[in-house]
Design a protein around this motif. Structure first.
Motif, PDB file in Angstrom:
ATOM      1  N   GLY A   3       0.758  -1.166  -0.072  1.00 50.48           N
ATOM      2  CA  GLY A   3      -0.063  -0.002   0.121  1.00 50.48           C
ATOM      3  C   GLY A   3       0.984   1.128   0.118  1.00 50.48           C
ATOM      4  N   TYR A   4       2.137   1.257   0.072  1.00 49.67           N
ATOM      5  CA  TYR A   4       2.850   2.475   0.206  1.00 49.67           C
ATOM      6  C   TYR A   4       4.288   2.347  -0.978  1.00 49.67           C
ATOM      7  CZ  TYR A   4       1.339   3.519   4.720  1.00 49.67           C
ATOM      8  OH  TYR A   4       0.552   4.093   5.791  1.00 49.67           O
ATOM      9  N   HIS A   5       4.265   3.653  -1.614  1.00 47.03           N
ATOM     10  CA  HIS A   5       5.431   3.997  -2.449  1.00 47.03           C
ATOM     11  C   HIS A   5       6.643   4.570  -1.545  1.00 47.03           C
ATOM     12  CE1 HIS A   5       3.433   2.941  -5.831  1.00 47.03           C
ATOM     13  NE2 HIS A   5       2.385   3.924  -5.781  1.00 47.03           N
ATOM     14  N   HIS A   6       7.767   4.384  -1.944  1.00 47.95           N
ATOM     15  CA  HIS A   6       8.771   4.852  -1.007  1.00 47.95           C
ATOM     16  C   HIS A   6       8.568   6.038  -0.184  1.00 47.95           C
ATOM     17  CE1 HIS A   6      12.907   4.940   0.259  1.00 47.95           C
ATOM     18  NE2 HIS A   6      12.984   6.294  -0.072  1.00 47.95           N
ATOM     19  N   GLY A   7       8.421   7.430  -1.126  1.00 45.17           N
ATOM     20  CA  GLY A   7       8.033   8.428  -0.515  1.00 45.17           C
ATOM     21  C   GLY A   7       6.774   8.552   0.393  1.00 45.17           C
ATOM     22  N   GLU A   8       5.859   7.842   0.130  1.00 45.17           N
ATOM     23  CA  GLU A   8       4.529   7.701   0.853  1.00 45.17           C
ATOM     24  C   GLU A   8       4.830   7.098   2.147  1.00 45.17           C
ATOM     25  OE1 GLU A   8       1.918   5.589  -1.627  1.00 45.17           O
ATOM     26  OE2 GLU A   8       1.264   7.417  -2.718  1.00 45.17           O
ATOM     27  N   LEU A   9       5.503   6.052   2.197  1.00 42.67           N
ATOM     28  CA  LEU A   9       5.879   5.302   3.486  1.00 42.67           C
ATOM     29  C   LEU A   9       6.659   6.507   4.428  1.00 42.67           C
ATOM     30  CD1 LEU A   9       6.004   3.276   5.426  1.00 42.67           C
ATOM     31  CD2 LEU A   9       7.582   1.857   4.282  1.00 42.67           C
ATOM     32  N   GLN A  10       7.615   6.978   3.976  1.00 40.52           N
ATOM     33  CA  GLN A  10       8.318   7.783   4.691  1.00 40.52           C
ATOM     34  C   GLN A  10       7.416   9.194   5.554  1.00 40.52           C
ATOM     35  OE1 GLN A  10      11.276   9.499   2.200  1.00 40.52           O
ATOM     36  NE2 GLN A  10      12.707   8.323   3.133  1.00 40.52           N
ATOM     37  N   GLU A  11       6.685   9.557   4.457  1.00 38.02           N
ATOM     38  CA  GLU A  11       5.502  10.497   4.946  1.00 38.02           C
ATOM     39  C   GLU A  11       4.440  10.003   6.041  1.00 38.02           C
ATOM     40  OE1 GLU A  11       5.453  13.806   4.418  1.00 38.02           O
ATOM     41  OE2 GLU A  11       7.306  13.436   3.445  1.00 38.02           O
ATOM     42  N   ALA A  12       4.309   8.721   5.881  1.00 37.90           N
ATOM     43  CA  ALA A  12       3.293   7.954   6.726  1.00 37.90           C
ATOM     44  C   ALA A  12       4.116   7.912   8.200  1.00 37.90           C
ATOM     45  CB  ALA A  12       3.064   6.472   6.213  1.00 37.90           C
ATOM     46  N   LEU A  13       5.252   7.573   8.032  1.00 45.64           N
ATOM     47  CA  LEU A  13       6.035   7.173   9.551  1.00 45.64           C
ATOM     48  C   LEU A  13       6.252   8.557  10.276  1.00 45.64           C
ATOM     49  CD1 LEU A  13       8.516   4.624   8.036  1.00 45.64           C
ATOM     50  CD2 LEU A  13       7.066   4.335   9.854  1.00 45.64           C
ATOM     51  N   ILE A  14       6.455   9.508   9.516  1.00 45.77           N
ATOM     52  CA  ILE A  14       6.654  10.938   9.955  1.00 45.77           C
ATOM     53  C   ILE A  14       5.303  11.424  10.472  1.00 45.77           C
ATOM     54  CG2 ILE A  14       7.002  13.339   9.599  1.00 45.77           C
ATOM     55  CD1 ILE A  14       9.032  12.323   7.383  1.00 45.77           C
ATOM     56  N   ALA A  15       4.109  11.305   9.955  1.00 48.36           N
ATOM     57  CA  ALA A  15       2.822  11.657  10.544  1.00 48.36           C
ATOM     58  C   ALA A  15       2.516  10.780  11.834  1.00 48.36           C
ATOM     59  CB  ALA A  15       1.776  11.352   9.298  1.00 48.36           C
ATOM     60  N   ALA A  16       2.872   9.507  11.735  1.00 42.27           N
ATOM     61  CA  ALA A  16       2.762   8.799  12.797  1.00 42.27           C
ATOM     62  C   ALA A  16       3.542   9.157  14.131  1.00 42.27           C
ATOM     63  CB  ALA A  16       3.007   7.171  12.553  1.00 42.27           C
ATOM     64  N   PHE A  26       7.657   8.168  22.835  1.00 48.11           N
ATOM     65  CA  PHE A  26       8.003   7.854  21.475  1.00 48.11           C
ATOM     66  C   PHE A  26       8.707   6.560  21.233  1.00 48.11           C
ATOM     67  CE2 PHE A  26      10.767   7.256  17.878  1.00 48.11           C
ATOM     68  CZ  PHE A  26       9.803   7.659  16.780  1.00 48.11           C
ATOM     69  N   THR A  27       8.189   5.435  20.665  1.00 50.42           N
ATOM     70  CA  THR A  27       8.889   4.259  20.194  1.00 50.42           C
ATOM     71  C   THR A  27       8.816   4.133  18.704  1.00 50.42           C
ATOM     72  OG1 THR A  27       7.339   2.889  20.489  1.00 50.42           O
ATOM     73  CG2 THR A  27       8.473   3.345  22.228  1.00 50.42           C
ATOM     74  N   LEU A  28       9.962   3.559  18.073  1.00 49.21           N
ATOM     75  CA  LEU A  28      10.043   3.217  16.875  1.00 49.21           C
ATOM     76  C   LEU A  28       8.998   2.227  16.292  1.00 49.21           C
ATOM     77  CD1 LEU A  28      11.818   4.136  14.557  1.00 49.21           C
ATOM     78  CD2 LEU A  28      13.175   2.377  14.707  1.00 49.21           C
ATOM     79  N   ARG A  29       8.749   1.067  17.220  1.00 57.60           N
ATOM     80  CA  ARG A  29       7.810   0.053  16.997  1.00 57.60           C
ATOM     81  C   ARG A  29       6.310   0.679  16.960  1.00 57.60           C
ATOM     82  NH1 ARG A  29       7.645  -5.284  17.250  1.00 57.60           N
ATOM     83  NH2 ARG A  29       9.803  -5.416  18.003  1.00 57.60           N
ATOM     84  N   GLU A  30       6.059   1.715  17.787  1.00 54.42           N
ATOM     85  CA  GLU A  30       4.828   1.998  17.856  1.00 54.42           C
ATOM     86  C   GLU A  30       4.501   2.980  16.648  1.00 54.42           C
ATOM     87  OE1 GLU A  30       0.866   3.448  19.071  1.00 54.42           O
ATOM     88  OE2 GLU A  30       2.159   1.732  19.388  1.00 54.42           O
ATOM     89  N   ALA A  31       5.493   3.770  16.074  1.00 57.57           N
ATOM     90  CA  ALA A  31       5.413   4.573  15.036  1.00 57.57           C
ATOM     91  C   ALA A  31       5.036   3.726  13.844  1.00 57.57           C
ATOM     92  CB  ALA A  31       6.589   5.564  14.692  1.00 57.57           C
ATOM     93  N   ALA A  32       5.551   2.530  13.757  1.00 53.76           N
ATOM     94  CA  ALA A  32       5.665   1.585  12.638  1.00 53.76           C
ATOM     95  C   ALA A  32       4.078   0.867  12.625  1.00 53.76           C
ATOM     96  CB  ALA A  32       6.655   0.458  12.870  1.00 53.76           C
ATOM     97  N   ARG A  33       3.656   0.808  13.770  1.00 53.41           N
ATOM     98  CA  ARG A  33       2.384   0.076  13.960  1.00 53.41           C
ATOM     99  C   ARG A  33       1.303   1.150  13.572  1.00 53.41           C
ATOM    100  NH1 ARG A  33      -2.044   0.209  16.989  1.00 53.41           N
ATOM    101  NH2 ARG A  33      -1.248   2.062  18.134  1.00 53.41           N
ATOM    102  N   ARG A  34       1.642   2.183  13.984  1.00 51.53           N
ATOM    103  CA  ARG A  34       0.530   3.426  13.452  1.00 51.53           C
ATOM    104  C   ARG A  34       0.499   3.494  11.986  1.00 51.53           C
ATOM    105  NH1 ARG A  34      -0.884   8.077  17.875  1.00 51.53           N
ATOM    106  NH2 ARG A  34      -0.533   6.795  19.800  1.00 51.53           N
ATOM    107  N   ALA A  35       1.706   3.254  11.268  1.00 56.13           N
ATOM    108  CA  ALA A  35       1.900   3.593   9.997  1.00 56.13           C
ATOM    109  C   ALA A  35       1.214   2.169   9.262  1.00 56.13           C
ATOM    110  CB  ALA A  35       3.021   3.914   9.566  1.00 56.13           C
ATOM    111  N   GLY A  36       1.159   1.248  10.168  1.00 57.78           N
ATOM    112  CA  GLY A  36       0.491  -0.070   9.364  1.00 57.78           C
ATOM    113  C   GLY A  36       1.702  -0.843   8.633  1.00 57.78           C
TER     114      GLY A  36
END
Length: 215
Positions: free
Chosen positions: A22-35, A48-58
């Motif tokens: 569901g993500y292109h490269h740039g879109e995934l970066q933006e999703a992680l930043i937003a999360a 903040f944790t990296l794991r939680e950021a990944a979970r929220r970004a799906g």
């Protein structure tokens, strides 16, 4: 008697990492930043944790590392964008006023408003131990935000550039210190509308005392 020919061995297939669904490269970066910014807004820098950021970004827990290296890399990108947004806020505040004193006064209000509206991001911007402190983009973004004060101070005090830099450092230190104290509820509760008004009223008094809008 002819020996049967052995079947050819299949070559081992190389596993190519698949992009996150569901993500292109740039879109995934933006999703992680937003999360990351959402976590900071809700839980502050300590939550903040990296794991939680990944979970929220799906995405998988390893995904942030592929794009930002580690938690410091991701948070550094968040901080860079924070400084850019702060510089925009300071520039916009000054553009709405005429005299240098009025511009500086407006910038002081805008600085504290930014901190109160984005407390998690604001705190992370200055949490050097959690950032890649020597990142050139981070240093440039920080300097650019400070330069917005220097431009107005130069109008106000005149004189050599060194004098303007010193005065700008004093202005930044003043509003930054006020913002930090405000986030600790020293001037009223940041959680209520009444507290917010009390904080901004106190800030107005401080700015009028230090840099009156008109002589």
């Amino acid at each position: 008697m002819t020996k049967p020919i052995a079947p050819a061995r299949a070559k081992p297939s190389r596993k190519v990492p698949k992009p996150e669904a569901g993500y292109h490269h740039g879109e995934l970066q933006e999703a992680l930043i937003a999360a990351s910014e959402a976590i900071l807004a809700e839980q502050g820098a300590e939550g903040f944790t990296l794991r939680e950021a990944a979970r929220r970004a799906g995405v998988s827990p390893a995904a942030p590392s592929h794009h930002f290296g580690n938690a410091q890399g991701l948070l550094t990108e968040v901080a860079i964008r924070g400084y850019e947004a702060l510089a925009d806020a300071l520039r916009d505040a000054a553009s709405r006023k005429q005299g240098a004193r009025e511009k500086l006064h407006a910038q002081g209000l805008a600085y504290v408003e930014f901190a109160l509206k984005h407390p998690g991001r604001f705190q992370m911007m200055f949490a050097n131990k959690r950032l890649v402190a020597d990142d050139p983009r981070l240093r440039q973004a920080s300097r650019a935000a400070g330069h917005e004060f220097e431009i107005i101070i130069a109008e106000l005090v005149g004189g050599p550039p060194k004098q303007a830099k010193t005065a700008a450092a004093a202005a930044w230190s003043t509003v930054h210190g006020f913002a930090k104290l405000a986030l600790e509820d020293k001037f009223g509760s940041v959680q209520s509308e009444a507290g917010y008004r009390e904080i901004m009223t106190t800030l107005n008094h401080v700015l009028n005392y230090l840099w009156p809008a008109s002589r």
